[in-house]
Each structure stands twice: as structure tokens, then as C-alpha cells.
Design a protein around this motif. Sequence first.
Motif, PDB file in Angstrom:
ATOM      1  N   MET A 203       0.826  -1.200   0.000  1.00 54.93           N
ATOM      2  CA  MET A 203       0.000   0.000   0.000  1.00 54.93           C
ATOM      3  C   MET A 203       0.871   1.265   0.000  1.00 54.93           C
ATOM      4  O   MET A 203       0.653   2.195  -0.787  1.00 54.93           O
ATOM      5  N   THR A 204       1.883   1.281   0.859  1.00 53.68           N
ATOM      6  CA  THR A 204       2.740   2.463   0.978  1.00 53.68           C
ATOM      7  C   THR A 204       3.536   2.691  -0.297  1.00 53.68           C
ATOM      8  O   THR A 204       3.669   3.834  -0.759  1.00 53.68           O
ATOM      9  N   GLU A 205       4.073   1.613  -0.870  1.00 54.80           N
ATOM     10  CA  GLU A 205       4.822   1.781  -2.118  1.00 54.80           C
ATOM     11  C   GLU A 205       3.932   2.339  -3.215  1.00 54.80           C
ATOM     12  O   GLU A 205       4.346   3.251  -3.957  1.00 54.80           O
ATOM     13  N   ALA A 206       2.724   1.813  -3.342  1.00 48.96           N
ATOM     14  CA  ALA A 206       1.811   2.315  -4.385  1.00 48.96           C
ATOM     15  C   ALA A 206       1.497   3.788  -4.168  1.00 48.96           C
ATOM     16  O   ALA A 206       1.488   4.596  -5.119  1.00 48.96           O
ATOM     17  N   GLN A 207       1.238   4.184  -2.935  1.00 46.26           N
ATOM     18  CA  GLN A 207       0.924   5.573  -2.644  1.00 46.26           C
ATOM     19  C   GLN A 207       2.114   6.485  -2.927  1.00 46.26           C
ATOM     20  O   GLN A 207       1.970   7.566  -3.518  1.00 46.26           O
ATOM     21  N   LEU A 208       3.312   6.057  -2.499  1.00 45.78           N
ATOM     22  CA  LEU A 208       4.490   6.901  -2.682  1.00 45.78           C
ATOM     23  C   LEU A 208       4.897   6.995  -4.146  1.00 45.78           C
ATOM     24  O   LEU A 208       5.358   8.058  -4.596  1.00 45.78           O
ATOM     25  N   ARG A 209       4.763   5.926  -4.883  1.00 52.04           N
ATOM     26  CA  ARG A 209       5.064   6.028  -6.318  1.00 52.04           C
ATOM     27  C   ARG A 209       4.155   7.074  -6.975  1.00 52.04           C
ATOM     28  O   ARG A 209       4.600   7.842  -7.838  1.00 52.04           O
ATOM     29  N   LYS A 210       2.890   7.083  -6.571  1.00 50.50           N
ATOM     30  CA  LYS A 210       1.966   8.084  -7.108  1.00 50.50           C
ATOM     31  C   LYS A 210       2.381   9.492  -6.686  1.00 50.50           C
ATOM     32  O   LYS A 210       2.443  10.417  -7.505  1.00 50.50           O
ATOM     33  N   GLY A 211       2.696   9.670  -5.399  1.00 46.49           N
ATOM     34  CA  GLY A 211       3.075  10.983  -4.905  1.00 46.49           C
ATOM     35  C   GLY A 211       4.382  11.501  -5.481  1.00 46.49           C
ATOM     36  O   GLY A 211       4.561  12.719  -5.639  1.00 46.49           O
ATOM     37  N   LEU A 212       5.298  10.592  -5.790  1.00 47.84           N
ATOM     38  CA  LEU A 212       6.600  10.990  -6.333  1.00 47.84           C
ATOM     39  C   LEU A 212       6.602  11.091  -7.854  1.00 47.84           C
ATOM     40  O   LEU A 212       7.584  11.559  -8.448  1.00 47.84           O
ATOM     41  N   SER A 213       5.527  10.667  -8.501  1.00 47.93           N
ATOM     42  CA  SER A 213       5.511  10.570  -9.965  1.00 47.93           C
ATOM     43  C   SER A 213       5.805  11.883 -10.687  1.00 47.93           C
ATOM     44  O   SER A 213       6.392  11.856 -11.780  1.00 47.93           O
ATOM     45  N   PRO A 214       5.447  13.073 -10.145  1.00 45.00           N
ATOM     46  CA  PRO A 214       5.810  14.302 -10.872  1.00 45.00           C
ATOM     47  C   PRO A 214       7.315  14.538 -10.957  1.00 45.00           C
ATOM     48  O   PRO A 214       7.773  15.347 -11.763  1.00 45.00           O
ATOM     49  N   TYR A 215       8.094  13.824 -10.115  1.00 50.60           N
ATOM     50  CA  TYR A 215       9.536  14.093 -10.027  1.00 50.60           C
ATOM     51  C   TYR A 215      10.400  12.867 -10.345  1.00 50.60           C
ATOM     52  O   TYR A 215      11.579  13.014 -10.688  1.00 50.60           O
ATOM     53  N   SER A 216       9.831  11.672 -10.237  1.00 48.44           N
ATOM     54  CA  SER A 216      10.661  10.462 -10.261  1.00 48.44           C
ATOM     55  C   SER A 216      11.242  10.143 -11.625  1.00 48.44           C
ATOM     56  O   SER A 216      12.122   9.281 -11.721  1.00 48.44           O
ATOM     57  N   ASP A 217      10.788  10.817 -12.685  1.00 45.92           N
ATOM     58  CA  ASP A 217      11.420  10.582 -13.991  1.00 45.92           C
ATOM     59  C   ASP A 217      12.856  11.076 -14.010  1.00 45.92           C
ATOM     60  O   ASP A 217      13.645  10.686 -14.868  1.00 45.92           O
ATOM     61  N   LYS A 218      13.223  11.931 -13.047  1.00 47.29           N
ATOM     62  CA  LYS A 218      14.596  12.414 -12.941  1.00 47.29           C
ATOM     63  C   LYS A 218      15.431  11.563 -11.979  1.00 47.29           C
ATOM     64  O   LYS A 218      16.626  11.794 -11.843  1.00 47.29           O
ATOM     65  N   PHE A 219      14.781  10.613 -11.296  1.00 52.42           N
ATOM     66  CA  PHE A 219      15.527   9.733 -10.396  1.00 52.42           C
ATOM     67  C   PHE A 219      16.258   8.668 -11.230  1.00 52.42           C
ATOM     68  O   PHE A 219      15.710   8.147 -12.201  1.00 52.42           O
ATOM     69  N   THR A 220      17.463   8.347 -10.841  1.00 49.47           N
ATOM     70  CA  THR A 220      18.163   7.214 -11.461  1.00 49.47           C
ATOM     71  C   THR A 220      17.898   5.921 -10.698  1.00 49.47           C
ATOM     72  O   THR A 220      18.043   4.827 -11.246  1.00 49.47           O
ATOM     73  N   THR A 221      17.521   6.030  -9.429  1.00 48.47           N
ATOM     74  CA  THR A 221      17.159   4.878  -8.602  1.00 48.47           C
ATOM     75  C   THR A 221      15.998   5.267  -7.711  1.00 48.47           C
ATOM     76  O   THR A 221      15.996   6.357  -7.122  1.00 48.47           O
ATOM     77  N   LEU A 222      14.994   4.408  -7.631  1.00 52.84           N
ATOM     78  CA  LEU A 222      13.929   4.544  -6.636  1.00 52.84           C
ATOM     79  C   LEU A 222      13.632   3.134  -6.140  1.00 52.84           C
ATOM     80  O   LEU A 222      13.170   2.286  -6.905  1.00 52.84           O
ATOM     81  N   ALA A 223      13.933   2.877  -4.858  1.00 58.14           N
ATOM     82  CA  ALA A 223      13.823   1.523  -4.321  1.00 58.14           C
ATOM     83  C   ALA A 223      13.047   1.542  -3.011  1.00 58.14           C
ATOM     84  O   ALA A 223      13.203   2.451  -2.192  1.00 58.14           O
ATOM     85  N   PHE A 224      12.203   0.513  -2.831  1.00 54.59           N
ATOM     86  CA  PHE A 224      11.414   0.344  -1.618  1.00 54.59           C
ATOM     87  C   PHE A 224      11.769  -1.016  -1.015  1.00 54.59           C
ATOM     88  O   PHE A 224      11.851  -2.016  -1.743  1.00 54.59           O
ATOM     89  N   SER A 225      11.965  -1.079   0.288  1.00 54.27           N
ATOM     90  CA  SER A 225      12.303  -2.357   0.906  1.00 54.27           C
ATOM     91  C   SER A 225      11.819  -2.390   2.339  1.00 54.27           C
ATOM     92  O   SER A 225      11.694  -1.350   3.000  1.00 54.27           O
ATOM     93  N   VAL A 226      11.536  -3.596   2.806  1.00 54.53           N
ATOM     94  CA  VAL A 226      11.175  -3.826   4.199  1.00 54.53           C
ATOM     95  C   VAL A 226      12.372  -4.455   4.894  1.00 54.53           C
ATOM     96  O   VAL A 226      12.891  -5.484   4.448  1.00 54.53           O
ATOM     97  N   LEU A 227      12.819  -3.834   5.979  1.00 57.55           N
ATOM     98  CA  LEU A 227      13.970  -4.334   6.726  1.00 57.55           C
ATOM     99  C   LEU A 227      13.464  -5.069   7.959  1.00 57.55           C
ATOM    100  O   LEU A 227      12.882  -4.471   8.861  1.00 57.55           O
ATOM    101  N   GLY A 228      13.671  -6.363   7.983  1.00 55.42           N
ATOM    102  CA  GLY A 228      13.248  -7.175   9.104  1.00 55.42           C
ATOM    103  C   GLY A 228      11.821  -7.662   8.969  1.00 55.42           C
ATOM    104  O   GLY A 228      11.133  -7.396   7.974  1.00 55.42           O
ATOM    105  N   SER A 229      11.368  -8.391   9.968  1.00 59.91           N
ATOM    106  CA  SER A 229       9.996  -8.880  10.023  1.00 59.91           C
ATOM    107  C   SER A 229       9.563  -8.888  11.472  1.00 59.91           C
ATOM    108  O   SER A 229      10.389  -9.095  12.375  1.00 59.91           O
TER     109      SER A 229
END
Length: 629
Positions: free
Chosen positions: A366-392
Motif C-alpha cells: 500500500m505504501t509503495e503504491a501511494q508513494l510512487r503516485k506521490g513521487l511521480s511528478p519528479y521520479s522521472d529524474k531519479f536514477t534509482t527509486l527503491a522500496f524495501s522492508v527491513l526485518g519482520s
Amino acid sequence: MSSRSRPVRIAGASGSASDRRHAMAAFAKAYPMDPIDVIISDYMSEVNMTIGAGRKVDASASSHAQDNAFLGPAGPAFEASFVEALEPALDDLARYGIKVAANAGNADVRGLYSVVCEMVARKGLGEKVKVAWISGDEVLPAINEGLKNGTSKFKNIYTGQILEKWEFEPIYAHAYLGGMGIAEAFRQGAQIVVCGRVADASPVIGAACWFHDWRREQLDELANAFVAGHMIECSNYVVGGNFSGFKALEADGRWVDIGYPIAEIASDGGVVITKQKHSGGMVSVHTCSSQLLYEIQGPWYFNSDVTAVLDGIWFEQLAVDRVALRGVKALPPPPTTKVGITARGGFQAEAWYFMTGLDVPEKARMTEAQLRKGLSPYSDKFTTLAFSVLGSPGEDADSQNAATCVFRVFAQAKQANDIAPQKFLRPVIDNIMQGYPGSTFHLDFRQGIPKPYFEYYVTLLDQAKVSHKVHFADKETLIPPPTLTKTFPERQPSQPRTQLEIDLTRFGPTTRIPLGRIVHARSGDKGSDCNCGFWVVHQDEYVWLRNLLSIDTVKRLLGKEYDETRTPKIEIERFELPNLRGVHFLFRNLLNRGATSTAGVDFLGKNCAEYLRSRHVDVPVRFLERGRL
């Protein structure tokens, strides 16, 4: 000086720029009860090499004010932690005549030399303690000349890319030098030798060559000293640091203050590894196996002075905290040496959310989908955009912290403005009100401020193109390259699986548990590659292990880390060390551009082994009835 009848005792007092500072002074002060001849200190890594390169270029050009902010408080292009370690040791070093060799010069060896000379003079030791410095590791002019005249394409030894196709502009290049310059400096009377990017084990090679007056042609002796250098250059590691058997150190408080190692090297090349008297940790067959398996990349281990052949190596426990090195073979060195090229990569930023309790995978999606949408006006200039969960989250955890893991958002871009706070951090934290249940972000917003990072490219340069020099007593001495060399294949020998396979059902009933319940492992980084070595205690366990751990099995154990779609492609190489009861793997490009630019949190590859040890496999029940160490 003729070869001496007793072994040279070489102490390893530092394994990185972030090691503790006290070991050099402790070794020097303890000389009457625990005498040593030479102290070596290793400070260089691909991370601080790039930072030192950036500082050196910035100091020369004074034109990258924004980049300097990334480097933190203004600092030198050499490793100041060496100066902090040396100062309290100097009086005892002078009193007992202990020699020192350290590769702390990074990108400004001459600057470090000047600081050390000033320190020696302030203490009134200038007549007694003589200092030399080594040059030749700065080779960007030689790289540029080779490109210009077409003598080399300078292929990246990890990715296969050629340098002219690299999208980044080199600003500095470190060559890995051998130990002969250090040996010559000691022969001329230097007590302290400061170097730049000599290879990690080169100070030990140099010290042994000086003490025993070895010639370049004595390859067997050099190979043993080379491996001894590998054993002690990471300081505490061979004494129980970063050791998968660490729980055995808890008894008597031996893990509280782990000691530092000593290599005793005889004139015939015989090596014994021991440690400071009355110090924590331990030296055992298993701590030595752990360090041996760290950062190697196959059965051939290369240095500018010699190639050590490792597949027949083994260790013998002579007494408590005394282990002999056995089975090292020697080949000539390659005609080339490794070169690390630094370039400015761009800028990066990150932000963290905390996720607790149930449904973490769904919360992350859910968070990744929301953030990709929120960052979409700018993320075409990103060379890397990565989402990860650390631990469980722990199951039925007994505290909220134990039930919490981290959701990490990481971005890189060519220009700082492309990930400025209003284009990265602001959209990430502005998402909180529409977020998952319990949505909470980390309040340290400094992580989200763009900071420069470096790209790192590793290639080979003909040793004849390196101007390796000793600077001592107002004169320069050129160290010629080796005349006897051997050209090796680009890839090391590899076995996809063991040669004589056995049906695993022959080992009897099994239970499914983590591999690490009976198997030790150790891993580390070299550029974009990660290596991992596994070993066991008993011979029948080794028969099982080498049959279990094929390349195909390890791909499965890597899980999602083995991404077949990634560019550059992840490739796996395997070889066996039967005398160590070990199996070694090289994971090419697993670290995805290396420590200075990877999007992963395990940027040094040290936790790859622990991840693989946590993976479940079918283990013979009879193995569980035995002690592990």
C-alpha cells in the motif's frame, strides 16, 4: 641483513578507518612481556578510498563546495584515525625500536608523511624515529594515457564494461601496490612507513621480506606471508570478530574486548597466528577459517608480488590461541595490478517508515503504491527509486519494538535538485494521513537531505606502468615491477556442484532447520561482487555440505536476492576447500555497483552469510547431537 633464525612477529593493530584506536599503543607498551617486531595497520576500503579521492580533488580544485558538505566536517584526504593511534604509541615505539607500516595515506600520502614527521619532531624523537613514505598508487594519468594511445580498454573486472562506455567521469585512480616498497624502506632505515593504496596484506609481505631478507623469486615464502597478511589485516576478525561462532566467546567475557592478532612468520615461510597476551577473543582453527574465507574470490588469490593458491589450505591448532597455517601453494603474480577508479555518481536520499504487527507485506505494498503516485511528478529524474522492508515482526512478540520493522524508501539522481526535499522527502512524509494502520515515519529528516555519493570502477593496469617509489632521507628509490609473472584467465576455476555426488538420503532422517545451526559462514564485498564461504566441523558434515551446496541450491537460498533480470547479471562461481571442510561462492554483481553506490543496506556484503545461514534446509538429525566448535 641476512635471514634471521627466529620468526618475525607482526602485530595487526587496525582493520579499518573505524577500528578502535588503542591497539598500537597497547602493543608497543607491552613489548617487554610480549615483544613484537612490526606493527601493521590497514585503513583502506572502497568507501574511504572514494571519500579520500573526493577530498583530494576538491582540495586541489576548490570548486565543489556542495560536495564538500557531503564529506562532513572538513577533513584530510588521508586517514586521521592513524594519527590518533600513532601519537600515544610513539614513545614506546621509539624506546623498543618497533617498526610500523600503515596504508593510511589514502589519497594524500605526502600530507600524512608531513603530519607524522611533525608529530615525531614535537616529541623530540626526530633523531631516533625515521619516517618514509611510498608513492605510485595514484595512477589516473597512466589510465588516461592508456586510453589515449589505445594500449588498454580498461575492462571492468566485475561487470565486463569498458571504461570509455562508463557514464561517469573519473576523478581519481588508486592502484593496489605490493609490499616491496615497504621492505626497501625498512632496509634503508625507516622505522615508520606510511603508504596509500598498498594492498591490505602488502605491509605484512613487506615486513617479512625485510626481516628475512627474502628475494622476489622466493614465491613460496611470499605466498605464506601474503596469506598471513590476509589473516591479520582485519585486526579482530581472526580473533573472533565477525565470527559466526561468536556465542562461544561469551564465556569468561571474551567477547567484551576482543584482542588483536600477531602473525609469526619464519624464514622458510612458516606461519603461526596468535594474539595479544591476556586479551579477549580467541584464535582457533575456526576463527582462522572464517577470516581466510573473507574477501577471497576463488582458489587464486592475487597480489602484485605473488599469487597464493588456496584450495589446499588448512589450519592446525598447536596450542590455545596458536594456529599454524598449512598447505599454501604459490604461483607468480599477474603482470597487472588492480586499480579502483572514483567518479562522482550523483546524489542520494532516503526516508523510513515503521510498520508494526500484522499484515506488514500488505502495508508495504500500500505504501509503495501511494508513494510512487506521490513521487511521480519528479521520479522521472531519479536514477534509482527503491522500496524495501527491513526485518519482520516477531510472532506474538513480547514488546512493541520486537513487533516492528522498517520500510525504507531510497532514491538517487544525477543532480541534488532532482531529489531536493520538496521533490522527495516532502512527498514521502506528506503521505502519512492516508497511510496504513499505525503509519509512522522516522523523525530524523537528515536522511532525506540530498548528499553526494561516488561511483567506483575496478580495472587492471600493467605493473610496468606504475611508478612505485620509496621516499626516505631526501632520496627516491624506484621499485621495479616483478620480472616473473603469470597471466591468468579472466575467470577463476568453478564447479557448479561437487564432483562425486552422493544421494543426500544416505545421511538418514532429517529435520528442517536453519542452515546455520550446524554450518559456519563468512562473507564480504569486493566492488560489486560478494563472496561467501561455508565450513563445518566434522568430515561427514562436509561430505553432506558439499553435496548440498551446489550453485542451483544457493540460488534458491538467495531467494529474491538472486534477481535474474538485474543488469549487470548476477553470476555465481563455486570452489571447494576440502582441507578446511569448506565450500566457497562468488556472487558476481550481487551488491549492484558496490559499497559506495548500492541501494542495499548490506553495502559491505557482510550480512549475506548470516542471511544464508538463516535459510531452512533439511539437516540430518544425527548432526544435531554434536558440539559445533
